[in-house]
Scaffold this motif. Structure first.
Motif, PDB file in Angstrom:
ATOM      1  N   UNK A  99    -157.125  -5.464   2.060  1.00 48.94           N
ATOM      2  CA  UNK A  99    -156.656  -4.079   2.080  1.00 48.94           C
ATOM      3  C   UNK A  99    -155.671  -3.828   0.944  1.00 48.94           C
ATOM      4  N   UNK A 100    -154.828  -4.773   0.680  1.00 51.56           N
ATOM      5  CA  UNK A 100    -153.892  -4.648  -0.449  1.00 51.56           C
ATOM      6  C   UNK A 100    -154.684  -4.523  -1.758  1.00 51.56           C
ATOM      7  N   UNK A 101    -155.709  -5.363  -1.915  1.00 48.17           N
ATOM      8  CA  UNK A 101    -156.531  -5.302  -3.125  1.00 48.17           C
ATOM      9  C   UNK A 101    -157.276  -3.972  -3.228  1.00 48.17           C
ATOM     10  N   UNK A 102    -157.675  -3.416  -2.081  1.00 43.03           N
ATOM     11  CA  UNK A 102    -158.372  -2.135  -2.076  1.00 43.03           C
ATOM     12  C   UNK A 102    -157.457  -1.015  -2.567  1.00 43.03           C
ATOM     13  N   UNK A 103    -156.192  -1.051  -2.183  1.00 45.66           N
ATOM     14  CA  UNK A 103    -155.234  -0.047  -2.653  1.00 45.66           C
ATOM     15  C   UNK A 103    -155.197  -0.034  -4.175  1.00 45.66           C
ATOM     16  N   UNK A 104    -155.157  -1.231  -4.777  1.00 48.20           N
ATOM     17  CA  UNK A 104    -155.130  -1.333  -6.237  1.00 48.20           C
ATOM     18  C   UNK A 104    -156.453  -0.889  -6.837  1.00 48.20           C
ATOM     19  N   UNK A 105    -157.549  -1.353  -6.275  1.00 43.94           N
ATOM     20  CA  UNK A 105    -158.878  -1.052  -6.810  1.00 43.94           C
ATOM     21  C   UNK A 105    -159.154   0.458  -6.788  1.00 43.94           C
ATOM     22  N   UNK A 106    -158.760   1.128  -5.693  1.00 42.93           N
ATOM     23  CA  UNK A 106    -159.027   2.557  -5.546  1.00 42.93           C
ATOM     24  C   UNK A 106    -157.933   3.428  -6.172  1.00 42.93           C
ATOM     25  N   UNK A 107    -156.913   2.809  -6.732  1.00 46.99           N
ATOM     26  CA  UNK A 107    -155.848   3.582  -7.370  1.00 46.99           C
ATOM     27  C   UNK A 107    -155.095   4.475  -6.416  1.00 46.99           C
ATOM     28  N   UNK A 108    -154.796   3.953  -5.227  1.00 45.89           N
ATOM     29  CA  UNK A 108    -154.091   4.733  -4.211  1.00 45.89           C
ATOM     30  C   UNK A 108    -152.587   4.557  -4.405  1.00 45.89           C
ATOM     31  N   UNK A 109    -151.922   5.593  -4.852  1.00 48.24           N
ATOM     32  CA  UNK A 109    -150.499   5.499  -5.177  1.00 48.24           C
ATOM     33  C   UNK A 109    -149.683   5.474  -3.892  1.00 48.24           C
ATOM     34  N   UNK A 110    -148.944   4.389  -3.631  1.00 42.76           N
ATOM     35  CA  UNK A 110    -148.116   4.342  -2.421  1.00 42.76           C
ATOM     36  C   UNK A 110    -147.090   5.474  -2.409  1.00 42.76           C
ATOM     37  N   UNK A 111    -146.862   6.004  -1.231  1.00 45.38           N
ATOM     38  CA  UNK A 111    -145.924   7.116  -1.089  1.00 45.38           C
ATOM     39  C   UNK A 111    -144.495   6.592  -1.206  1.00 45.38           C
ATOM     40  N   UNK A 112    -143.732   7.203  -2.102  1.00 41.81           N
ATOM     41  CA  UNK A 112    -142.330   6.853  -2.307  1.00 41.81           C
ATOM     42  C   UNK A 112    -141.493   7.807  -1.467  1.00 41.81           C
ATOM     43  N   UNK A 151    -164.936   3.426  -3.482  1.00 40.89           N
ATOM     44  CA  UNK A 151    -164.700   1.978  -3.416  1.00 40.89           C
ATOM     45  C   UNK A 151    -164.860   1.412  -2.007  1.00 40.89           C
ATOM     46  N   UNK A 152    -165.177   2.260  -1.035  1.00 42.26           N
ATOM     47  CA  UNK A 152    -165.331   1.783   0.340  1.00 42.26           C
ATOM     48  C   UNK A 152    -166.408   0.710   0.481  1.00 42.26           C
ATOM     49  N   UNK A 153    -167.578   0.814  -0.193  1.00 38.76           N
ATOM     50  CA  UNK A 153    -168.569  -0.272  -0.083  1.00 38.76           C
ATOM     51  C   UNK A 153    -167.998  -1.632  -0.464  1.00 38.76           C
ATOM     52  N   UNK A 154    -167.111  -1.659  -1.465  1.00 39.10           N
ATOM     53  CA  UNK A 154    -166.473  -2.924  -1.841  1.00 39.10           C
ATOM     54  C   UNK A 154    -165.642  -3.468  -0.683  1.00 39.10           C
ATOM     55  N   UNK A 155    -164.865  -2.598  -0.059  1.00 36.16           N
ATOM     56  CA  UNK A 155    -164.030  -3.047   1.056  1.00 36.16           C
ATOM     57  C   UNK A 155    -164.885  -3.567   2.202  1.00 36.16           C
ATOM     58  N   UNK A 156    -165.969  -2.877   2.516  1.00 35.73           N
ATOM     59  CA  UNK A 156    -166.837  -3.308   3.615  1.00 35.73           C
ATOM     60  C   UNK A 156    -167.512  -4.636   3.291  1.00 35.73           C
ATOM     61  N   UNK A 157    -167.736  -4.887   2.013  1.00 30.92           N
ATOM     62  CA  UNK A 157    -168.292  -6.181   1.605  1.00 30.92           C
ATOM     63  C   UNK A 157    -167.247  -7.287   1.757  1.00 30.92           C
ATOM     64  N   UNK A 158    -166.012  -6.965   1.408  1.00 25.66           N
ATOM     65  CA  UNK A 158    -164.943  -7.956   1.525  1.00 25.66           C
ATOM     66  C   UNK A 158    -164.558  -8.213   2.981  1.00 25.66           C
TER      67      UNK A 158
END
Length: 389
Positions: A99-112, A151-158
């Protein structure tokens, strides 16, 4: 339970960390008994594993896109990474790095939080005993939804154990875990989680007892008490009228589905239409038609006030605030007095339970039981059986 995060001072959420489990339970029983002095008899507390017991992780996302943190925020709003928290079972902790890798892969900016900018606020993960997962991404807006879908297919594969994925929209800058809008991202939208003898169909916005083992004991205890209350007069096929039971604040139907069966007419009431739909589907899977287990979406208090007659048994499992004045007045008043003879009250807040018992002078507590649903904390689940005076 030994916790490196607690020892390092990084997380103090588990306020009783280091206190032996048997001491935690004994102290909780003493506190509950003091709060509820009118309960004449206490059964032995129900306990379960002290670690790896939480079936749901609600992780705050912080840090950066390149190095996201999944955990909590400290007092200054800075992120504390807790991906190896010992409260969660292996199926949840094993999902954290993908899930951490998915955040990076999908470019999801963490909320500050201090800066009030960013997109991804939380990641929620729910698991069942088969290790299957429900994953939610709590977003500030729809801006990043296309990238999540891409990028969800990647996550489901992982993570092939993932069955349900959704996005929740929480635009407000507020200390909330979710917003009102849920966007399904997989065909499957509910995860079966077996608690006790029933597979409940949990959904992204649905309530689920977080301790599967102890929740199963709670549901079985209520079923056993109702079986006792039914007695010989309500045995199936003996010509007696069926035992009527209401389950108010029924959620996905945990109590109602455990109580339902031959010689019973059970009605579950819950405000959430999605939860009611899940309860109906679970009932159908158990072979229970609407004459034996019926579920309706309504406010529990308003619904009870509108009924012409009370049932034999009322089961209530209210939120932390308790039943409230109106429902207590109904239960204690003439409308219920003519029918309801037994009340079973499950509470996650012994203080509000104590207030409600004072507001129910027409009911006498018979027995109670503590359920150690939340090890390492002072929170407790309490079940009390009452009878009409």
């Amino acid at each position: 339970m030994q916790c490196d995060y607690f020892d390092a001072g990084a997380c103090r959420s588990c306020t009783l960390m280091g206190v032996p489990e048997e001491v935690q339970v004994a102290d909780a029983q003493q506190r509950v008994a003091a709060l509820l002095p009118t309960v004449p008899h206490w059964l032995a507390p129900a306990t379960g594993p002290a670690e790896g017991f939480r079936n749901r992780a609600k992780m705050v996302v912080s840090g950066t896109v390149e190095a996201p943190l999944l955990g909590i925020l400290d007092g200054a709003g800075r992120g504390v990474d807790l991906v190896a928290c010992g409260l969660y079972p292996p199926s949840v902790t094993a999902a954290m790095e993908p899930l951490r890798a998915f955040v990076t892969r999908a470019g999801l900016v963490p909320y500050d939080v201090p800066a009030r900018r960013g997109e991804l606020k939380h990641v929620h993960v729910t698991t069942n005993d088969d290790g299957e997962l429900l994953v939610r991404f709590v977003l500030r807006s729809t801006e990043s939804l296309p990238r999540v879908r891409k990028h969800l297919p990647w996550l489901l594969e992982q993570l092939p154990s993932v069955r349900v994925v959704s996005a929740n929209l929480l635009p407000a800058h507020a200390a909330l875990l979710e917003g009102d809008v849920e966007v399904p991202l997989t065909e499957q939208t509910r995860l079966p989680v077996r608690q006790g003898s029933v597979a409940l169909l949990t959904r992204p916005q649905g309530f689920l007892q977080t301790n599967t083992d102890v929740a199963g004991q709670l549901y079985r205890q209520v079923a056993a008490w109702v079986d006792e209350l039914a007695g010989a007069a309500h045995q199936p096929d003996d010509g007696a009228a069926p035992l009527q039971v209401w389950d108010l604040y029924c959620g996905a139907g945990g109590f109602a589905l455990h109580v339902a069966g031959p010689g019973r007419e059970v009605v579950g009431v819950e405000t959430s239409e999605q939860a009611v739909a899940a309860a109906r589907d679970a009932a159908a899977a158990l072979g229970l038609d609407a004459s034996r287990a019926r579920f309706t979406a309504a406010d529990a208090t308003a619904w009870a006030e509108q009924q012409g007659a009370a049932p034999d048994v009322v089961v209530v499992n209210p939120p932390r605030r308790g039943l409230g004045d109106r429902l207590c007045a109904w239960l204690d008043g003439p409308a219920a007095e003519g029918g309801a003879r037994h009340l079973v009250y499950s509470s996650c807040n012994p203080a509000s339970l104590a207030r409600d018992l004072e507001a129910l002078p027409g009911w006498a507590p018979v027995r109670g039981r503590l359920f150690a649903m939340f090890p390492q904390t002072e929170h407790a689940e309490v079940l009390v059986q009452l009878t009409r005076r």
